[in-house]
Design a protein around this motif. Structure first.
Motif, short mmCIF file in Angstrom:
data_model
loop_
_atom_site.label_atom_id
_atom_site.label_comp_id
_atom_site.label_asym_id
_atom_site.label_seq_id
_atom_site.Cartn_x
_atom_site.Cartn_y
_atom_site.Cartn_z
N GLY A 166 27.12 29.25 -28.15
CA GLY A 166 27.24 29.19 -26.71
C GLY A 166 26.57 30.42 -26.11
O GLY A 166 25.62 30.96 -26.66
N SER A 167 27.08 30.89 -25.00
CA SER A 167 26.52 32.10 -24.38
C SER A 167 27.39 32.49 -23.20
O SER A 167 27.98 31.62 -22.53
CB SER A 167 25.09 31.85 -23.90
N ILE A 168 27.43 33.79 -22.90
CA ILE A 168 28.10 34.19 -21.67
C ILE A 168 27.31 33.71 -20.46
O ILE A 168 27.84 33.66 -19.35
CB ILE A 168 28.34 35.72 -21.60
N ALA A 169 26.04 33.32 -20.68
CA ALA A 169 25.26 32.72 -19.60
C ALA A 169 25.90 31.44 -19.10
O ALA A 169 25.70 31.04 -17.95
CB ALA A 169 23.83 32.43 -20.07
N GLY A 170 26.69 30.80 -19.95
CA GLY A 170 27.36 29.56 -19.55
C GLY A 170 28.45 29.76 -18.53
O GLY A 170 28.94 28.78 -17.95
N PHE A 171 28.84 31.00 -18.26
CA PHE A 171 29.86 31.29 -17.24
C PHE A 171 29.26 31.45 -15.85
O PHE A 171 29.99 31.56 -14.86
CB PHE A 171 30.62 32.57 -17.58
N THR A 172 27.91 31.51 -15.78
CA THR A 172 27.24 31.90 -14.54
C THR A 172 26.18 30.89 -14.12
O THR A 172 25.34 30.52 -14.95
CB THR A 172 26.56 33.28 -14.72
N PRO A 173 26.17 30.46 -12.86
CA PRO A 173 25.05 29.65 -12.36
C PRO A 173 23.77 30.47 -12.48
O PRO A 173 23.64 31.55 -11.90
CB PRO A 173 25.41 29.38 -10.90
N GLY A 174 22.81 29.99 -13.25
CA GLY A 174 21.67 30.81 -13.66
C GLY A 174 20.47 30.74 -12.75
O GLY A 174 19.48 30.09 -13.09
N SER A 175 20.52 31.38 -11.63
CA SER A 175 19.35 31.44 -10.76
C SER A 175 18.15 31.94 -11.56
O SER A 175 18.23 32.95 -12.24
CB SER A 175 19.61 32.40 -9.58
N PHE A 176 17.04 31.21 -11.48
CA PHE A 176 15.80 31.50 -12.21
C PHE A 176 15.95 31.33 -13.73
O PHE A 176 15.12 31.78 -14.49
CB PHE A 176 15.27 32.90 -11.87
N GLN A 177 17.03 30.66 -14.11
CA GLN A 177 17.27 30.30 -15.50
C GLN A 177 18.24 29.12 -15.51
O GLN A 177 19.10 29.00 -16.37
CB GLN A 177 17.86 31.50 -16.26
N ALA A 178 18.05 28.24 -14.53
CA ALA A 178 19.08 27.26 -14.17
C ALA A 178 19.40 26.29 -15.29
O ALA A 178 20.58 26.02 -15.58
CB ALA A 178 18.63 26.48 -12.92
N VAL A 179 18.38 25.72 -15.92
CA VAL A 179 18.62 24.69 -16.93
C VAL A 179 19.25 25.31 -18.18
O VAL A 179 20.18 24.73 -18.77
CB VAL A 179 17.31 23.97 -17.28
N TYR A 180 18.78 26.48 -18.58
CA TYR A 180 19.34 27.14 -19.77
C TYR A 180 20.82 27.43 -19.57
O TYR A 180 21.64 27.10 -20.43
CB TYR A 180 18.58 28.42 -20.07
N ASN A 181 21.17 28.08 -18.46
CA ASN A 181 22.58 28.41 -18.23
C ASN A 181 23.44 27.16 -18.17
O ASN A 181 24.56 27.14 -18.70
CB ASN A 181 22.73 29.22 -16.94
N ALA A 182 22.92 26.11 -17.53
CA ALA A 182 23.68 24.85 -17.46
C ALA A 182 23.90 24.28 -18.86
O ALA A 182 24.98 23.75 -19.16
CB ALA A 182 22.94 23.86 -16.57
N SER A 183 22.88 24.39 -19.71
CA SER A 183 23.02 23.87 -21.08
C SER A 183 24.07 24.66 -21.86
O SER A 183 24.81 24.09 -22.67
CB SER A 183 21.67 23.90 -21.81
N LYS A 184 24.15 25.96 -21.61
CA LYS A 184 25.13 26.77 -22.32
C LYS A 184 26.54 26.55 -21.77
O LYS A 184 27.52 26.65 -22.52
CB LYS A 184 24.75 28.25 -22.24
N ALA A 185 26.66 26.23 -20.49
CA ALA A 185 27.97 25.86 -19.94
C ALA A 185 28.48 24.60 -20.64
O ALA A 185 29.66 24.48 -20.97
CB ALA A 185 27.86 25.63 -18.43
N TYR A 186 27.57 23.67 -20.88
CA TYR A 186 27.91 22.44 -21.60
C TYR A 186 28.40 22.76 -23.01
O TYR A 186 29.43 22.24 -23.46
CB TYR A 186 26.68 21.53 -21.65
N LEU A 187 27.66 23.62 -23.73
CA LEU A 187 28.03 23.93 -25.11
C LEU A 187 29.34 24.69 -25.18
O LEU A 187 30.16 24.44 -26.08
CB LEU A 187 26.91 24.73 -25.78
N ASN A 188 29.55 25.63 -24.26
CA ASN A 188 30.83 26.34 -24.23
C ASN A 188 31.98 25.35 -24.09
O ASN A 188 32.98 25.40 -24.81
CB ASN A 188 30.87 27.34 -23.07
N SER A 189 31.84 24.43 -23.14
CA SER A 189 32.89 23.44 -22.88
C SER A 189 33.08 22.51 -24.07
O SER A 189 34.22 22.22 -24.48
CB SER A 189 32.52 22.63 -21.63
#
Length: 257
Positions: A133-156
């Protein structure tokens, strides 16, 4: 046996290095030809007896099928779903094919891999699963939107799967690192950002902490004290504020500011 995806470089490679001295045969996979060099290096590690390598495309179902076939019915003691892709720059400026690759690798590939190999592990009621996962998954990723969203999915997904397997002998651990000294940010075209030019964690340290947590059967591990604080703050901060803060770290050219 231990299966490590995304093992050609970075955290995945360091995780694979840990396995032979712990007594595991290795099956490693990546979408880069460097996976063969990684396998050759790993065969020189103490305790290495069996190290198999697969060059495959993790964004396609054929990659999952190829990896599953390579297992050949052998018991899987450790499964590390580490393969992932990043993507910087504004969402609407990103190439759609690269967006599809990020989703295909981070979300679809990982989901299919866990479903196929997880069922094999459930039949034997034994094994350890580590999901990157990633701590990026806790944050809406401005300028990294798709990656952060994918990590939010994996964390969940990690926490949900862990709960579903709670009454079995299979553990699920979510490793949530921050920026790490790997090729990841270069491949995501993010070297001109603050996160790309800033201080990063050591991949060997991240891998070791993840391995220890996995073997203990822990649910999650956030590497680094600063990252633990950041993840805790993210849980109580409005999403709009988090998105503004992320912009400062990931906007192209922010390294110059």
């Amino acid at each position: 046996m231990a299966i490590v995806t995304g093992a050609s470089t970075g955290i995945g490679y360091e995780f694979a290095r840990i396995c032979p001295p712990e007594g595991y045969d290795l099956l490693i996979a990546a979408d880069e030809v460097d996976i063969e060099k990684a396998a050759a290096d790993l065969r020189r590690e103490p305790g290495a007896e069996v190290v198999e390598a697969l060059h495959l495309d993790p964004a396609k179902q054929e990659g999952v099928d190829k990896l599953h076939a390579a297992v050949r019915g052998r018991p899987i003691a450790v499964l590390t779903a580490n393969a992932g892709r990043g993507l910087g720059h504004p969402f609407l400026d990103q190439d759609l094919a690269r967006i599809r690759d990020v989703i295909g690798t981070n979300v679809t590939w990982t989901t299919c891999l866990l479903h196929q190999l997880g069922n094999d592990m459930r039949q034997r009621n034994q094994g350890r699963i580590l999901i990157m996962g990633s701590i990026a998954g806790f944050t809406p990723g401005s300028f990294q939107a798709v990656y952060n969203a994918s990590k939010a999915y994996l964390n969940s997904l990690s926490f949900a799967l862990r709960e579903e397997l709670r009454d079995t002998e299979i553990s699920v651990t979510c490793l949530m690192p921050s920026a790490t000294e790997t090729e990841f940010l270069k491949r995501a075209d993010m070297l001109d950002t603050k996160v790309g030019s800033g201080e990063k964690d050591d991949p060997a340290m991240v891998a070791r902490q993840g391995f220890v947590a996995m073997m203990k059967g822990e649910g999650d591990v956030v590497t680094g004290v600063k990252n633990k604080i950041q993840s805790a703050v993210a849980n109580v901060t409005p999403a709009e504020t988090l998105a503004k803060q992320h912009r400062k770290m990931a906007e192209p050219g922010s390294a110059k500011h």
